[in-house]
Design a protein around this motif. Structure first.
Motif, PDB file in Angstrom:
ATOM      1  N   ALA A   1       0.816  -1.216   0.000  1.00 18.40           N
ATOM      2  CA  ALA A   1       0.000   0.000   0.000  1.00 18.40           C
ATOM      3  C   ALA A   1       0.849   1.265   0.000  1.00 18.40           C
ATOM      4  O   ALA A   1       0.598   2.176  -0.804  1.00 18.40           O
ATOM      5  N   PRO A   2       1.880   1.358   0.869  1.00 17.86           N
ATOM      6  CA  PRO A   2       2.691   2.577   0.850  1.00 17.86           C
ATOM      7  C   PRO A   2       3.339   2.817  -0.506  1.00 17.86           C
ATOM      8  O   PRO A   2       3.336   3.926  -1.022  1.00 17.86           O
ATOM      9  N   PHE A   3       3.831   1.712  -1.089  1.00 20.49           N
ATOM     10  CA  PHE A   3       4.463   1.828  -2.407  1.00 20.49           C
ATOM     11  C   PHE A   3       3.464   2.351  -3.443  1.00 20.49           C
ATOM     12  O   PHE A   3       3.734   3.306  -4.168  1.00 20.49           O
TER      13      PHE A   3
ATOM     14  N   VAL B   1      -2.896  -5.002   7.051  1.00 20.27           N
ATOM     15  CA  VAL B   1      -1.533  -5.205   7.518  1.00 20.27           C
ATOM     16  C   VAL B   1      -1.118  -4.068   8.440  1.00 20.27           C
ATOM     17  O   VAL B   1      -1.407  -2.901   8.175  1.00 20.27           O
ATOM     18  N   TYR B   2      -0.464  -4.436   9.547  1.00 18.39           N
ATOM     19  CA  TYR B   2       0.159  -3.426  10.407  1.00 18.39           C
ATOM     20  C   TYR B   2       1.579  -3.241   9.915  1.00 18.39           C
ATOM     21  O   TYR B   2       2.348  -4.194   9.869  1.00 18.39           O
ATOM     22  N   ILE B   3       1.915  -2.034   9.547  1.00 22.52           N
ATOM     23  CA  ILE B   3       3.293  -1.764   9.150  1.00 22.52           C
ATOM     24  C   ILE B   3       3.929  -0.894  10.224  1.00 22.52           C
ATOM     25  O   ILE B   3       3.478   0.230  10.476  1.00 22.52           O
ATOM     26  N   TYR B   4       4.950  -1.469  10.881  1.00 19.80           N
ATOM     27  CA  TYR B   4       5.606  -0.765  11.981  1.00 19.80           C
ATOM     28  C   TYR B   4       6.682   0.156  11.446  1.00 19.80           C
ATOM     29  O   TYR B   4       7.139   0.003  10.306  1.00 19.80           O
TER      30      TYR B   4
ATOM     31  N   VAL C   1       8.648  -3.763  10.127  1.00 25.67           N
ATOM     32  CA  VAL C   1       7.985  -5.048  10.324  1.00 25.67           C
ATOM     33  C   VAL C   1       6.546  -4.954   9.812  1.00 25.67           C
ATOM     34  O   VAL C   1       5.839  -3.980  10.058  1.00 25.67           O
ATOM     35  N   LYS C   2       6.149  -5.985   9.064  1.00 29.45           N
ATOM     36  CA  LYS C   2       4.778  -6.012   8.548  1.00 29.45           C
ATOM     37  C   LYS C   2       4.110  -7.286   9.022  1.00 29.45           C
ATOM     38  O   LYS C   2       4.690  -8.367   8.919  1.00 29.45           O
TER      39      LYS C   2
ATOM     40  N   LEU D   1       6.678  -5.958  19.819  1.00 32.93           N
ATOM     41  CA  LEU D   1       6.991  -4.579  19.464  1.00 32.93           C
ATOM     42  C   LEU D   1       6.246  -3.582  20.345  1.00 32.93           C
ATOM     43  O   LEU D   1       6.487  -2.384  20.283  1.00 32.93           O
ATOM     44  N   GLY D   2       5.334  -4.105  21.146  1.00 33.03           N
ATOM     45  CA  GLY D   2       4.645  -3.309  22.164  1.00 33.03           C
ATOM     46  C   GLY D   2       4.136  -1.973  21.690  1.00 33.03           C
ATOM     47  O   GLY D   2       3.212  -1.900  20.884  1.00 33.03           O
TER      48      GLY D   2
END
Lengths: 235, 340
Positions: free
Chosen positions: B80-82, B158-161, B165-166, B174-175
């Motif tokens: 998505a970011p891309f 998706v969680y993108i940290y 990390v995805k 990663l808290g």
């Protein structure tokens, strides 16, 4: 010339054809007669490449065509009208015929040949838009032969053209087969159970019994042969 | 005739575009049903090419749908970011992104179709049905065990940290680290869905009525005769299978980007059966029949909502009655096609 040498066909452990030799010279009508299960259809299907051979060779004009893809064999000019008139019942008569010309690229030639088969079997022209499945048995046989002709073959393989057809039509169809051979010089390998009929139109004949050729000779001589008369002509 | 069907196709595209402008004012519930109708038409028509026209009994359509669906939503979330940076977030940017994931989903399904088709299309009838059924189940089980696309919990985004990390779920280790959640974007709308409905109808119609396309019908009618005529039957079977799989993949992409959540259970055996039922009910090899069946079978369960728990019983009964009275399907086995 179509030549078969020591052909063997196996279905699993069953040996359907056990080393037969056969020659079909250009321009002739050769018949392969024999009873049910003798291996006639298997032989034809092997020539067409529909089933694989277990041994031996099939050559056409010196070129080895054993186990070639059916498509290539049709393109080389060997086409079959299969047993039991396997026509495309959901296609119209015209579409069936065009399927026969499937491997051809010359549109004009196809058109001419369409006219040719219609002149040969006028009945088909009357039924041109009818679905193949709605034709009578005899008409279906005419269609199956015509469809094979549409590929413009040099060798026509006919598998039991008399099967399940009214006797009167059988006569017509066989007359047409002979006329076809005379007018176009097409080579014909005719497989038949009706030995009398087949030998009356052929130049040369082979008698196949349980996978082996037990007799061969000129058609008129075979027709007089004691053994053949007893076994196949019901005398 | 060629010109006429092209005109019809183009005018239907314009119509779809115009209707899409008013799509916003359609009641959301009806809108959802309409989109599902479109997706089901694509699924049923593409299966009809395999089962109806070419006569190969495939029971694995849900598998191809799953491949297209999952691959595409994974692309449109993980990347998505891309996509957003490259094409922007405007209408056009989203359209380009969607076209890319649509083609990716369809192509992936088609490739798998080729991979499955080449060895299994030597089989006939029930054997082929079992093989394709087995394949679809394998796909489902594989997805069920792939954590990267949510495994058995399903996939919604998706969680993108910040550290790159995805993951489809929050990562415990990663808290407190900040992250952005990229949900599956709602790309599917009336326009896209019915664009592909129009495309597949146009494609299958023209294919079946072409010289090349008669090869499919001849394979169904009689394989031995077709081979005797020099028709490469395997080639036709595989090409029907691959193009059917492509459109099933497209249907999966559309479904994923409408539902915004995919679960492996969406693509179980019953889903494949549902599509087969549409084809059989409509009449194998009848384009109109199959489309009508797809519409009916999507609407019917909705109508029956009023009888709540008896819904599926009535649905099943209707199917049984239908098969008893019209075993050849709504529009019969006869392939209605234009004359030459």
């Amino acid at each position: 010339m179509l030549e078969i040498k020591d052909l063997q066909i196996h279905y699993g452990s069953i040996k359907a054809i056990r080393g037969i030799n056969l020659k079909v010279p250009d321009g002739s009508i050769v018949t392969l007669i024999g009873s049910n299960g003798a291996g006639k259809t298997s032989t034809l299907r092997a020539i067409s490449g529909i089933i694989k051979t277990a041994g031996g060779s099939i050559t056409y004009n010196g070129e080895n065509i054993t186990n070639l893809h059916p498509e290539k064999i049709v393109k080389m000019g060997i086409c079959q009208s299969p047993e039991g008139r396997l026509i495309f019942s959901n296609l119209t008569v015209e579409e069936n015929l065009l399927m026969g010309a499937y491997t051809r690229k010359d549109k004009e030639g196809v058109k001419d040949d369409l006219e040719f088969v219609f002149s040969f079997f006028p009945r088909l022209k009357e039924r041109i838009k009818q679905l193949g499945g709605t034709l009578s048995g005899g008409e279906q046989q005419m269609l199956a032969i015509s469809r094979a002709l549409m590929s413009k073959p040099k060798v026509l393989l006919l598998d039991e053209p008399s099967l399940g057809i009214a006797p009167l039509l059988v006569k017509t169809i066989f007359e047409k087969i002979v006329a076809l051979n005379h007018s176009t010089g097409i080579t014909i390998l005719l497989v038949e159970q009706n030995a009398n009929l087949a030998l009356s139109v052929a130049n040369y004949g082979y008698v196949l019994e349980t996978g082996e050729i037990i007799l061969e000779g000129k058609a008129d001589e075979l027709a007089k042969n004691e053994e053949v008369r007893k076994a196949y002509l019901g005398e | 005739m060629q010109v006429k069907s092209k005109l019809l196709f183009l005018s239907s595209l314009i119509l779809i575009f115009v209707i899409n402008l008013f799509a916003g004012s359609i009641d959301p519930y009806f809108y959802t049903v309409i989109i599902y109708i479109g997706i089901n038409i694509i699924l049923a028509t593409s299966l009809n090419l395999i089962n109806g026209y070419t006569g190969q009994f495939s029971l694995g359509h849900a598998g191809f749908m799953a491949i297209g669906g999952y691959l595409s939503i994974a692309l449109s979330t993980y990347f998505a970011p891309f996509f957003q940076n490259t094409f922007g977030t405007g209408v056009f940017g989203e359209a380009i992104t969607f076209i890319i994931v649509l083609l990716a989903g369809g192509t992936a399904a088609a490739l798998v179709g080729l991979l499955v088709g080449v060895p299994s299309l030597r089989l006939k009838g029930d054997y082929l049905a079992i093989t394709t059924l087995g394949f679809a189940e394998i796909i489902r089980v594989v997805i069920q065990n792939m954590d990267v696309i949510g495994a058995s919990q399903g996939f919604r985004g998706v969680y993108i940290y910040n550290n790159g990390v995805k993951a489809p779920q929050m990562v415990q280790d990663l808290g407190e680290m900040s992250n952005i959640f990229y949900a599956v974007p709602k790309f599917t709308n009336f326009f896209w869905t019915f664009l592909f409905v129009a495309i597949i109808i146009y494609y299958v119609h023209n294919l079946i009525n072409s010289t090349y396309g008669r090869g499919f019908l001849s394979v169904k009618d009689d394989e031995i005769a077709a081979e005797s005529m020099g028709i490469n039957t395997t080639k036709f079977k595989v090409s029907a299978f691959v193009s059917g799989a492509f459109f099933a993949g497209i249907a999966g992409v559309l479904y994923g980007h409408f539902n915004l959540y995919l679960n492996p259970e969406d693509f179980n055996f019953l889903k494949s059966v549902e599509i087969v039922v549409m084809v059989i009910l409509g009449g194998m090899g009848s384009m109109i029949g199959v489309i009508i069946a797809a519409v009916l079978l999507t609407i019917l369960p909705e109508f029956l909502r009023s009888v709540s728990e008896y819904r599926m019983i009535i649905y099943a009964l209707l199917l049984i009655i239908m098969m008893l009275t019209r075993p050849q399907g709504l529009f019969g086995f006869k392939i209605k096609r234009k004359k030459l």
